[in-house]
Design a protein around this motif. Structure first.
Motif, mmCIF file in Angstrom:
data_model
loop_
_atom_site.group_PDB
_atom_site.id
_atom_site.type_symbol
_atom_site.label_atom_id
_atom_site.label_comp_id
_atom_site.label_asym_id
_atom_site.label_seq_id
_atom_site.Cartn_x
_atom_site.Cartn_y
_atom_site.Cartn_z
ATOM 1 N N HIS A 169 0.835 -1.197 0.000
ATOM 2 C CA HIS A 169 0.000 0.000 0.000
ATOM 3 C C HIS A 169 0.872 1.251 0.000
ATOM 4 O O HIS A 169 2.043 1.209 0.371
ATOM 5 N N ASP A 170 0.285 2.322 -0.409
ATOM 6 C CA ASP A 170 0.908 3.639 -0.308
ATOM 7 C C ASP A 170 0.473 4.221 1.029
ATOM 8 O O ASP A 170 -0.715 4.455 1.263
ATOM 9 N N SER A 171 1.427 4.413 1.910
ATOM 10 C CA SER A 171 1.080 4.862 3.255
ATOM 11 C C SER A 171 0.380 6.213 3.271
ATOM 12 O O SER A 171 -0.284 6.563 4.249
ATOM 13 N N ALA A 172 0.498 6.962 2.174
ATOM 14 C CA ALA A 172 -0.147 8.274 2.123
ATOM 15 C C ALA A 172 -1.571 8.190 1.595
ATOM 16 O O ALA A 172 -2.307 9.185 1.633
ATOM 17 N N GLU A 173 -1.967 6.996 1.094
ATOM 18 C CA GLU A 173 -3.309 6.852 0.530
ATOM 19 C C GLU A 173 -3.896 5.527 0.976
ATOM 20 O O GLU A 173 -3.528 4.464 0.474
ATOM 21 N N ARG A 174 -4.801 5.549 1.933
ATOM 22 C CA ARG A 174 -5.375 4.341 2.512
ATOM 23 C C ARG A 174 -6.654 3.966 1.748
ATOM 24 O O ARG A 174 -7.731 4.495 1.997
ATOM 25 N N LEU A 175 -6.500 3.072 0.785
ATOM 26 C CA LEU A 175 -7.650 2.660 -0.011
ATOM 27 C C LEU A 175 -8.584 1.774 0.806
ATOM 28 O O LEU A 175 -8.153 1.020 1.686
ATOM 29 N N ARG A 176 -9.876 1.856 0.503
ATOM 30 C CA ARG A 176 -10.837 0.956 1.120
ATOM 31 C C ARG A 176 -10.580 -0.479 0.650
ATOM 32 O O ARG A 176 -10.031 -0.711 -0.424
ATOM 33 N N ARG A 177 -10.993 -1.420 1.470
ATOM 34 C CA ARG A 177 -10.735 -2.820 1.137
ATOM 35 C C ARG A 177 -11.316 -3.186 -0.218
ATOM 36 O O ARG A 177 -10.686 -3.887 -1.010
ATOM 37 N N GLN A 178 -12.534 -2.716 -0.502
ATOM 38 C CA GLN A 178 -13.182 -3.072 -1.757
ATOM 39 C C GLN A 178 -12.528 -2.408 -2.966
ATOM 40 O O GLN A 178 -12.792 -2.785 -4.114
ATOM 41 N N ASP A 179 -11.665 -1.434 -2.729
ATOM 42 C CA ASP A 179 -10.975 -0.759 -3.830
ATOM 43 C C ASP A 179 -9.575 -1.329 -4.062
ATOM 44 O O ASP A 179 -8.882 -0.900 -4.990
ATOM 45 N N ARG A 180 -9.168 -2.270 -3.224
ATOM 46 C CA ARG A 180 -7.827 -2.842 -3.359
ATOM 47 C C ARG A 180 -7.888 -4.171 -4.094
ATOM 48 O O ARG A 180 -8.924 -4.854 -4.088
ATOM 49 N N PRO A 181 -6.824 -4.579 -4.751
ATOM 50 C CA PRO A 181 -6.816 -5.878 -5.430
ATOM 51 C C PRO A 181 -6.865 -7.021 -4.414
ATOM 52 O O PRO A 181 -6.484 -6.846 -3.251
ATOM 53 N N GLU A 182 -7.351 -8.177 -4.851
ATOM 54 C CA GLU A 182 -7.381 -9.343 -3.965
ATOM 55 C C GLU A 182 -5.964 -9.745 -3.595
ATOM 56 O O GLU A 182 -5.078 -9.804 -4.447
ATOM 57 N N GLU A 183 -5.766 -10.045 -2.328
ATOM 58 C CA GLU A 183 -4.465 -10.505 -1.852
ATOM 59 C C GLU A 183 -4.657 -11.738 -0.976
ATOM 60 O O GLU A 183 -5.707 -11.916 -0.345
ATOM 61 N N PHE A 184 -3.636 -12.583 -0.941
ATOM 62 C CA PHE A 184 -3.736 -13.843 -0.217
ATOM 63 C C PHE A 184 -2.445 -14.117 0.563
ATOM 64 O O PHE A 184 -1.365 -13.706 0.157
ATOM 65 N N LEU A 185 -2.610 -14.837 1.672
ATOM 66 C CA LEU A 185 -1.469 -15.355 2.407
ATOM 67 C C LEU A 185 -1.299 -16.834 2.061
ATOM 68 O O LEU A 185 -2.274 -17.596 2.076
ATOM 69 N N GLU A 186 -0.101 -17.243 1.750
ATOM 70 C CA GLU A 186 0.188 -18.659 1.532
ATOM 71 C C GLU A 186 0.071 -19.372 2.875
ATOM 72 O O GLU A 186 0.752 -19.025 3.839
ATOM 73 N N THR A 187 -0.797 -20.372 2.964
ATOM 74 C CA THR A 187 -1.030 -21.025 4.255
ATOM 75 C C THR A 187 0.060 -22.033 4.613
ATOM 76 O O THR A 187 0.224 -22.381 5.782
ATOM 77 N N GLY A 188 0.771 -22.544 3.603
ATOM 78 C CA GLY A 188 1.779 -23.565 3.871
ATOM 79 C C GLY A 188 1.201 -24.947 4.089
ATOM 80 O O GLY A 188 1.918 -25.866 4.480
ATOM 81 N N ALA A 189 -0.103 -25.132 3.834
ATOM 82 C CA ALA A 189 -0.759 -26.399 4.132
ATOM 83 C C ALA A 189 -0.692 -27.408 2.994
ATOM 84 O O ALA A 189 -0.339 -28.568 3.201
#
Length: 400
Positions: A169-189
């Motif tokens: 993210h750009d710390s100077a511009e806090r986008l709403r969740r619905q305006d951000r691209p989908e992101e995922f955490l690798e679970t390692g499972a």
């Protein structure tokens, strides 16, 4: 990508070395009464498109536990079980060993980590399907993520001070969740990959990589003792039903086919039937008897193997009956046992009338869907793969 034929081979490999330093014996640590390696094996065995399940280990106790739950074992050399050895090296070694053992190539390699105790069979089927049906070269379980990630940077002049830089993210511009691209955490499972591509690249990520979303509530990877305690604390709330203890149960009644066996029958040329049972179940029954818990086998089967197994175990049997619930009622009334203090373990719809009579109806992991829905608890083990031993461990509150 070309479609895979229905008969393609999917080999699940669970690396489980014995030399964990953070948690000694980590892969045998128990969550909800079942070892981590046992939970991983059982989840893979329930996956419809998994051909075989293999545990790669350097430790005999882990190998024994893996076999108890129904997995094959590949013993790996010490140099592939060190702290510095990569998971990929263990996977390649296991893949070579399994292909030589069975004389056939693996189409899809499934890599499952026992340190993710809440991995669900549906998650496994998701990554396998992404490769078999979705055109991915590799796929991994991923937890949807909406947090803001920061990278820590230390100044050479003031090393005690940790500066932070925005990563996603750009710390100077806090986008709403619905305006951000989908992101995922690798679970390692769990990871699935085309076996040939894995051999060529030597790494689990190559070509078209697919993220398969899973429930974030199940995303927990055990690296240190605190993780293990957290897993044990939340297990009753994450797909793990609470089992009774010895204080709750006065008798155990066991179905036979599909519970003490895997529901398959071998028939020879003379029409004689044989089945395979699990030695671990015999241990479980022995410990229950020593604890003073009556055990009964109740089966609709007329096959003499049922009576032979009961004789071997030294317990009573009622078999070859049409209405199991009628016979169960006769038995507990004769024995003077309160039905609400009976644990009944079964796998199929003919067990449902018995479920309605007892206080503790237990379904095996691969039971019919309706049976699982009606059960008060569901085992981690599939029928024929240590169900009774698992139940005994829950009741007695100790590893068997």
């Amino acid at each position: 990508m070309p479609a895979y034929p229905p008969e393609c081979t999917v080999t699940a490999v669970i690396p489980a070395r014995g030399g964990s330093k953070g948690i000694p014996g980590k892969n045998l640590a128990r969550v909800a009464g079942v070892s981590l390696v046992g939970r991983a094996v059982s989840a893979c065995l329930r996956a419809r498109r998994v051909t075989r399940v293999v545990v790669s280990t350097d430790a005999e106790d882990i190998a024994a536990e893996a076999r108890l739950h129904g997995a094959e074992v590949v013993l790996r050399p010490a140099e592939l079980a060190s702290d510095t050895a990569s998971s990929e090296s263990a996977l390649l070694h296991a893949l070579d060993a399994v292909e030589e053992r069975h004389g056939e190539f693996t189409d899809v390699l499934l890599f499952v980590q026992a340190t993710s105790p809440f991995l669900a069979t549906e998650d496994i089927e998701g990554v396998v399907s992404a490769v078999l049906d979705g055109g991915a070269d590799s796929a991994f379980t991923a937890s949807p993520f909406h947090g803001f990630v920061w990278r820590g940077v230390r100044d050479g002049d003031t090393p005690a001070l940790l500066y932070a830089q925005g990563v996603n993210h750009d710390s100077a511009e806090r986008l709403r969740r619905q305006d951000r691209p989908e992101e995922f955490l690798e679970t390692g499972a769990a990871y699935a990959m085309r076996a040939r591509g894995f051999r060529d690249k030597g790494h689990r990520f190559f070509g078209n990589v697919a993220a398969v979303p899973v429930d974030p509530a199940r995303t927990l990877e055990i690296d240190d003792p605190a993780d293990l305690e957290r897993a044990r604390a939340v297990a009753p709330m994450i797909g793990t039903s609470a089992f009774p203890t010895i204080e709750d149960v006065d008798a155990v009644v066991l179905d036979f086919d599909g519970t003490q066996t895997d529901d398959r029958v071998w028939i020879d040329a003379e029409g004689r039937e044989t089945v395979v049972v699990n030695r671990g179940d015999g241990m479980g029954i022995s410990r229950l008897r020593k604890a003073g818990v009556p055990v009964l086998i109740l089966s609709s089967e007329t096959n003499p193997v049922v009576a032979a197994r009961a004789r071997k175990l030294g317990i009573p049997v009622i078999h070859g009956v049409q209405s199991k619930d009628v016979e169960l009622r006769k038995w507990y009334e004769t024995e003077g046992i309160a039905p609400e203090r009976i644990l009944y373990a079964g796998n199929d719809v003919n067990d449902l009338p018995c479920f309605e009579l007892v206080g503790w109806p237990i379904a095996v992991a691969d039971a019919h869907d309706i049976v699982r829905e009606q059960a008060r608890a569901v085992t981690t083990s599939c029928g024929g793969y240590g169900v009774v031993r698992e139940i005994a461990a829950h009741l007695l509150g100790k590893a068997l």
